[in-house]
Design an enzyme around this catalytic site. Structure first.
Site, PDB file in Angstrom:
ATOM      1  N   CYS A 243       1.309  46.333  34.960  1.00 31.60           N
ATOM      2  CA  CYS A 243      -0.085  46.585  35.360  1.00 31.60           C
ATOM      3  C   CYS A 243      -0.303  48.076  35.633  1.00 31.60           C
ATOM      4  O   CYS A 243      -0.308  48.863  34.703  1.00 31.60           O
ATOM      5  CB  CYS A 243      -0.474  45.698  36.543  1.00 31.60           C
ATOM      6  SG  CYS A 243      -2.253  45.605  36.800  1.00 31.60           S
TER       7      CYS A 243
ATOM      8  N   HIS B  94       1.282  40.626  35.563  1.00 31.55           N
ATOM      9  CA  HIS B  94       2.213  40.653  36.701  1.00 31.55           C
ATOM     10  C   HIS B  94       3.287  39.579  36.518  1.00 31.55           C
ATOM     11  O   HIS B  94       3.132  38.461  37.017  1.00 31.55           O
ATOM     12  CB  HIS B  94       1.458  40.383  38.007  1.00 31.55           C
ATOM     13  CG  HIS B  94       0.609  41.519  38.462  1.00 31.55           C
ATOM     14  ND1 HIS B  94       1.061  42.483  39.341  1.00 31.55           N
ATOM     15  CD2 HIS B  94      -0.666  41.851  38.164  1.00 31.55           C
ATOM     16  CE1 HIS B  94       0.094  43.357  39.556  1.00 31.55           C
ATOM     17  NE2 HIS B  94      -0.963  43.001  38.854  1.00 31.55           N
TER      18      HIS B  94
ATOM     19  N   GLU C 227       6.038  39.273  37.929  1.00 30.52           N
ATOM     20  CA  GLU C 227       6.733  38.982  39.190  1.00 30.52           C
ATOM     21  C   GLU C 227       6.031  37.915  40.028  1.00 30.52           C
ATOM     22  O   GLU C 227       6.585  37.422  41.011  1.00 30.52           O
ATOM     23  CB  GLU C 227       6.902  40.277  40.001  1.00 30.52           C
ATOM     24  CG  GLU C 227       5.654  40.803  40.687  1.00 30.52           C
ATOM     25  CD  GLU C 227       4.628  41.475  39.778  1.00 30.52           C
ATOM     26  OE1 GLU C 227       3.604  41.914  40.308  1.00 30.52           O
ATOM     27  OE2 GLU C 227       4.836  41.548  38.547  1.00 30.52           O
TER      28      GLU C 227
END
Length: 196
Positions: A78, A169, A171
């Site tokens: 990002c 994202h 994660e």
């Protein structure tokens, strides 16, 4: 294997969790000296202009460029993707300027337009859920850039040599395949440098 996470802003803990889930050691980096001894570095999401201000404030710009010049892999997600890009739409200057890509900020809309999309990522696999939050996208990729994933004809993940970047994202889900892909890049870079 020691992987740093730039800890100035963004989903730092989630990246640490993903790195550890893949069996590597994670180190949160806030000072230049913390880059020493690392094998790779993650530049997490957040707000790219704020992150740039913090990078400047903590004197990290040159050390980050030196880290890259030493051949160490970097993974930007990002806002981290924006930091890696050589060109940013509407801005005269890049941040780190390491990847031969042009990115456009917030190109999928603002926060309220956050969404999830199932992606097929080259070298990673299918059915990868990308979480997009105020996400940028890659408008243009240079010749040496390998496009890894697209969504609605927009490039959302790419690799150029030791640099990996994505709009979303990774994660924020429990699917750590993209992080594992990055750790494999780090492993390859370590092997290559030990042969020199």
């Amino acid at each position: 294997m020691k992987i740093g996470v730039l800890g100035l802003q963004g989903a730092v803990r989630e990246h640490v969790r993903a790195i550890e889930a893949c069996g590597a050691e994670a180190v949160i980096v806030k000072k230049p000296e913390q880059l020493e001894g690392l094998d790779g570095l993650v530049l997490p999401g957040g707000e790219s202009t704020t992150m740039r201000r913090l990078i400047d404030r903590y004197g990290l710009m040159e050390p980050l460029k030196q880290f890259a010049a030493a051949g160490k892999p970097m993974f930007g997600t990002c806002a981290g993707l924006i930091l890696l890009a050589k060109r940013i739409v509407g801005y005269d200057e890049p941040h780190l300027g390491l990847m031969d890509i042009t990115v456009e900020r917030n190109s999928f809309g603002r926060q309220r337009e956050s969404f999830e999309a199932e992606l097929s990522i080259k070298g990673v696999g299918d059915g990868f859920v990308g979480v997009f939050i105020r996400a940028p996208h890659i408008v243009e990729a240079g010749d040496g850039v390998d496009v890894l994933a697209t969504y609605n004809d927009r490039i959302v993940a790419a690799r150029q040599g030791q640099f990996l970047g994505c709009s979303f994202h990774p994660e924020l889900t429990d699917d750590h395949r993209l992080m594992q892909y990055f750790l494999n890049m780090v492993k390859e870079a370590k092997m290559a440098s030990s042969l020199k």
